[in-house]
Write an enzyme that holds these catalytic residues in place. Structure first.
Site, short mmCIF file in Angstrom:
data_model
loop_
_atom_site.label_atom_id
_atom_site.label_comp_id
_atom_site.label_asym_id
_atom_site.label_seq_id
_atom_site.Cartn_x
_atom_site.Cartn_y
_atom_site.Cartn_z
N ARG A 2 -10.29 25.10 -16.36
CA ARG A 2 -10.52 26.02 -15.24
C ARG A 2 -12.01 26.32 -15.13
NH1 ARG A 2 -8.66 30.82 -12.50
NH2 ARG A 2 -10.40 31.29 -11.13
N ARG A 26 -8.80 25.30 -8.15
CA ARG A 26 -8.72 25.48 -9.60
C ARG A 26 -7.58 24.66 -10.18
NH1 ARG A 26 -7.98 31.52 -7.97
NH2 ARG A 26 -9.26 30.58 -6.37
N ASP A 67 -4.65 29.01 -12.62
CA ASP A 67 -5.05 30.40 -12.44
C ASP A 67 -3.93 31.26 -13.01
OD1 ASP A 67 -6.52 32.58 -11.68
OD2 ASP A 67 -5.76 32.62 -9.63
N ASP A 82 -3.12 35.19 -13.54
CA ASP A 82 -3.51 36.58 -13.25
C ASP A 82 -2.44 37.54 -13.76
OD1 ASP A 82 -5.92 36.08 -11.98
OD2 ASP A 82 -4.97 35.76 -10.04
#
Length: 262
Positions: free
Chosen positions: A194, A203, A206, A208
């Site tokens: 990444r 990307r 990811d 989160d």
């Protein structure tokens, strides 16, 4: 106040001669089955816990009682599935201090938290990258009970001149703190190449953290709940699949209602 003997301390004499340590443990678990069945199999055998603590204290040597307390808490909560939270206090009554005192002590705790993480990728092999990220998270002894949403294909958000994304979400339980979980997800992202050259850019992966229990965190490195999640259907939809009734701790609305509003 379990009395144990160990060789913990910064000074060479402490490691050589050893001293007494007093350990107190508070275990949190559902005892309703044990109460009804009157059977030790439905609770935690405190004699075995005492044995585990004594083996830790008398085993490996640590400089700090903070480290010793953390090792005890981590070992016990990971070994006994019924424990949802543990508090450990380590007293060092014979600490080498030239003052009159009763004891030096440190307390720590560990508990199983519930977290939701959004997954996304749009370069390389997005589905394979997401699978590798999940594999890495499953390898962590500090995480259990991972549940996955289905994956969905969505248009890029923010910077639109890039490939479509594959998105999803997971639910997990962890004894990591929010900051520790962030460090783990960041390592997984780095391992999967990444890069962060363009905000909202393409990307390989990811990860989160969207929710962590019902905590509200706002620091330089970490904001929970994720500040943009209520504007993103590709986050709300997978989390809604996992738990539509989860209440956003800031907006005090169910995820399903946030999705409907969007």
């Amino acid at each position: 106040e379990l009395e144990c003997f160990g060789y913990h301390g910064v000074l060479a004499e402490e490691k050589k001669l050893g001293q007494k340590f007093i350990i107190s443990a508070t275990l949190y678990l559902d005892t309703s089955e044990a109460k009804n069945e009157d059977d030790c199999d439905f609770t935690v055998n405190y004699a075995l816990v005492c044995q585990d603590i004594e083996e830790i204290v008398s085993g490996k040597t640590f400089n700090l009682i903070e480290t010793l307390a953390g090792k005890i808490a981590e070992t016990i909560i990971l070994k006994y599935n019924r424990i949802v939270k543990i508090e450990i206090r380590v007293d060092k009554p014979n600490a080498p201090i030239n003052y009159s005192f009763k004891s030096v002590a440190v307390s720590t705790e560990r508990e199983w938290h519930k977290a939701y993480i959004a997954l996304g990728a749009n370069i390389g092999n997005p589905k394979a990258n997401i699978a590798e990220a999940l594999k890495a998270l499953r390898k962590s002894k500090y995480i259990k009970n991972i549940k996955e949403s289905k994956l969905i294909k969505t248009r890029a958000y923010g910077v639109t001149n890039q490939p479509d994304f594959i998105n999803g979400a997971i639910y997990l339980e962890t004894i990591l703190t929010p900051e520790e979980l962030l460090r783990l997800t960041s390592r997984v992202e780095i391992d999967l190449k990444r890069t962060r050259e363009i905000h909202w850019g393409p990307r390989t992966i990811d990860l989160d953290i969207i929710f962590f229990d019902d905590e509200i965190i706002n620091t330089e490195k970490l904001v929970i709940p994720h500040p943009e999640m209520h504007r993103r259907d590709f986050v709300l939809e997978p989390i809604c699949e996992l738990n539509p009734n989860f209440i956003h701790p800031v907006y005090r609305m169910k995820v399903v209602d946030l999705l409907e509003k969007l």
